[in-house]
Design an enzyme around this catalytic site. Structure first.
Site, mmCIF file in Angstrom:
data_model
loop_
_atom_site.group_PDB
_atom_site.id
_atom_site.type_symbol
_atom_site.label_atom_id
_atom_site.label_comp_id
_atom_site.label_asym_id
_atom_site.label_seq_id
_atom_site.Cartn_x
_atom_site.Cartn_y
_atom_site.Cartn_z
ATOM 1 N N GLU A 58 -9.986 2.220 3.642
ATOM 2 C CA GLU A 58 -10.324 1.825 2.270
ATOM 3 C C GLU A 58 -10.281 0.304 2.140
ATOM 4 O OE1 GLU A 58 -8.559 2.606 -2.247
ATOM 5 O OE2 GLU A 58 -7.334 3.055 -0.488
ATOM 6 N N HIS A 59 -9.158 -0.294 2.515
ATOM 7 C CA HIS A 59 -8.993 -1.752 2.507
ATOM 8 C C HIS A 59 -8.826 -2.231 3.939
ATOM 9 C CE1 HIS A 59 -7.011 -0.184 -1.222
ATOM 10 N NE2 HIS A 59 -7.760 -1.110 -1.789
ATOM 11 N N ASP B 147 -6.848 -5.984 -5.685
ATOM 12 C CA ASP B 147 -6.375 -4.951 -6.608
ATOM 13 C C ASP B 147 -6.457 -5.401 -8.060
ATOM 14 O OD1 ASP B 147 -5.809 -3.028 -4.748
ATOM 15 O OD2 ASP B 147 -3.672 -3.468 -4.618
ATOM 16 N N HIS C 228 -51.090 23.202 -4.824
ATOM 17 C CA HIS C 228 -51.043 21.762 -4.551
ATOM 18 C C HIS C 228 -52.429 21.282 -4.121
ATOM 19 C CE1 HIS C 228 -46.722 22.261 -4.658
ATOM 20 N NE2 HIS C 228 -46.509 20.986 -4.354
ATOM 21 N N GLN D 224 0.829 -1.208 0.000
ATOM 22 C CA GLN D 224 0.000 0.000 0.000
ATOM 23 C C GLN D 224 0.860 1.253 0.000
ATOM 24 O OE1 GLN D 224 -3.627 0.896 -0.842
ATOM 25 N NE2 GLN D 224 -3.095 -1.162 -0.186
ATOM 26 N N HIS E 163 2.217 3.122 -3.256
ATOM 27 C CA HIS E 163 1.331 3.882 -4.146
ATOM 28 C C HIS E 163 1.806 5.316 -4.312
ATOM 29 C CE1 HIS E 163 -2.074 1.475 -5.471
ATOM 30 N NE2 HIS E 163 -2.069 0.862 -4.306
#
Length: 422
Positions: A318-319, A354, A413, A250, A253
């Site tokens: 996220e993960h 992934d 209405h 990770q 990245h």
């Protein structure tokens, strides 16, 4: 709870300047269209091409550069993603025949959006897997027009050939060699060369994320994504070498990515930190991964698995990996509610998601998993209600509608209900 490794505070971005810079680019493209897109392509990517749409000949040339094995790998990954997306789509059903009063028929239709734009990042790495993750579920959902965009390789007029091949294998209807803010603006507002879309999905750098935020409303978006992150919950049974590898996967990245270990074993936490340092010495992407891990990596010791789950839900990663004894897996998984995608058991590495497991890797970051999941077939669908009344049903509800409209002071209405009863 105790920090064995505490992260530095992520730097506050120059938010005001970024917002203003992005707004200026969007305004320029709205005013000057393709001319402005071309200027920003040249300025930011060295991309001087006149025609943004990639031709069939360019796509075929890109595929010709691939080895048979590379093509087979992309097709195998696309197949897994497609099959899972089909299974997800099958869970979203039309609804009809609901009757809350006699003579009323209510329901909903499940309608694919007409068009979408899929942003596939370039940057440091050719993220061709993202092309599969975005385009495949859009086509499975039934989107008629899927336009994929990606920046060109720096200083050239061409998208990375692997990304281009992946877009084609995934089923993109149109491919444009445009990146950055200019790609988002072109997809949102349209130019002579790029017809506007109804929704934009896909990750990007902070400027792409800001462009999506500013264009939201004019166009739909999936979510505003930030730097990638993984959190692993682990007990003493976990393998520190595997956990270290997952933290670094990770971290590589980008320099703002985040790897987090929450463990009930102080010994394991210390072993993972030592293993990270050993593995960094042999890692070709160590420069970025080391920066990310040393600055923003976290190792947290928790007194129990219950506390570990509470910490994880607060972080909302996220993960999320769960690497604990088999007997504890099921109850721990049931406790967890905030995550983009969950990886259960040590054998289920986040890296599999992934690429090939079939689930989507375009996921919410920055605690957004508290309120949304990732991209899936449903991202490209609208669930739209309908109703039909016969006269019996109308006469039953019109007096109620009339009274409620009068109570709100909306006399037109009230009249619209009353006139039907005459």
């Amino acid at each position: 709870m105790e920090y064995l490794k505490k992260p530095a505070v992520r730097p506050e971005e120059e938010t005001e300047k970024k917002v203003a810079d992005v707004a200026a680019i969007i305004a320029d493209i709205r005013k000057n269209g393709d001319e402005a897109v071309r200027a920003y392509n040249t300025k930011f990517d060295g991309n001087t091409r006149e025609l943004f749409r990639v031709s069939r000949e360019e796509i075929d040339a890109a595929r010709a550069k691939m080895t048979p094995e590379e093509i087979e790998d992309l097709e195998a990954a696309a197949k897994n993603i497609r099959e899972f997306a089909k299974a997800q789509l099958n869970c979203v059903k039309p609804l009809d025949g609901v009757s809350v009063i006699p003579g009323a028929r209510l329901g909903h239709r499940v309608i694919p959006i007409a068009s979408c734009g899929c942003y596939v990042p370039g940057g440091s790495y050719p993220l061709f897997s993202t092309a599969l993750m975005l385009v495949v579920p859009a086509k499975v959902a039934g989107v008629r027009r899927v336009a994929a965009v990606s920046p060109t390789v720096k200083g050239t007029t061409e998208i990375d050939y692997r990304t281009l091949a992946a877009m084609d294998i995934a089923g993109a209807d149109e491919i444009y060699a445009i990146g950055g803010v200019q790609a988002i603006a072109a997809l949102a507002y349209g130019t002579d060369q790029v017809k506007a879309v109804d929704k934009i999905v896909g990750p990007g750098n902070q400027y792409v994320a800001e462009a999506k935020r500013q264009c939201f409303g004019q166009v739909g978006i999936d979510f505003v994504a930030g730097p990638s992150e993984v959190l692993a919950i682990a007990d003493e049974s976990a393998d520190p070498e595997i956990l270290a590898a997952d933290m670094l996967a990770q971290s590589e990245h980008d320099r703002l990515a985040k790897g987090i270990l929450v463990t009930t074993s102080r010994k394991l936490g210390e072993e993972v930190m030592a293993a990270v340092e050993r593995q960094l010495k042999a890692l070709s992407t160590a420069e970025i991964a080391a920066d990310s891990w040393h600055n923003y990596g976290e190792v947290i010791w928790a007194e129990s698995l219950e506390e570990a789950c509470a910490i994880s839900d607060e972080i909302a990663p996220e993960h999320l990996e769960v690497c604990i004894r088999e007997d504890d897996l099921e109850p721990v998984v049931e406790m967890l509610t905030n995550f983009g995608s969950l990886f259960i058991g040590q054998e289920t590495g986040e890296v599999f998601g992934d690429y090939v497991s079939g689930t989507n890797h375009s996921l919410p970051t920055m605690r957004a998993s508290r309120y949304t999941g990732g991209v899936w077939a449903g991202t490209f669908l609208k669930v739209c209600s309908f109703q039909r009344y016969n006269r019996e049903a109308m006469m039953a509800v019109a007096p109620l509608v009339s009274r409620m409209a009068k109570g709100e002071g909306l006399m037109a209405h009230k009249h619209a209900a009353d006139i039907r009863m005459k």
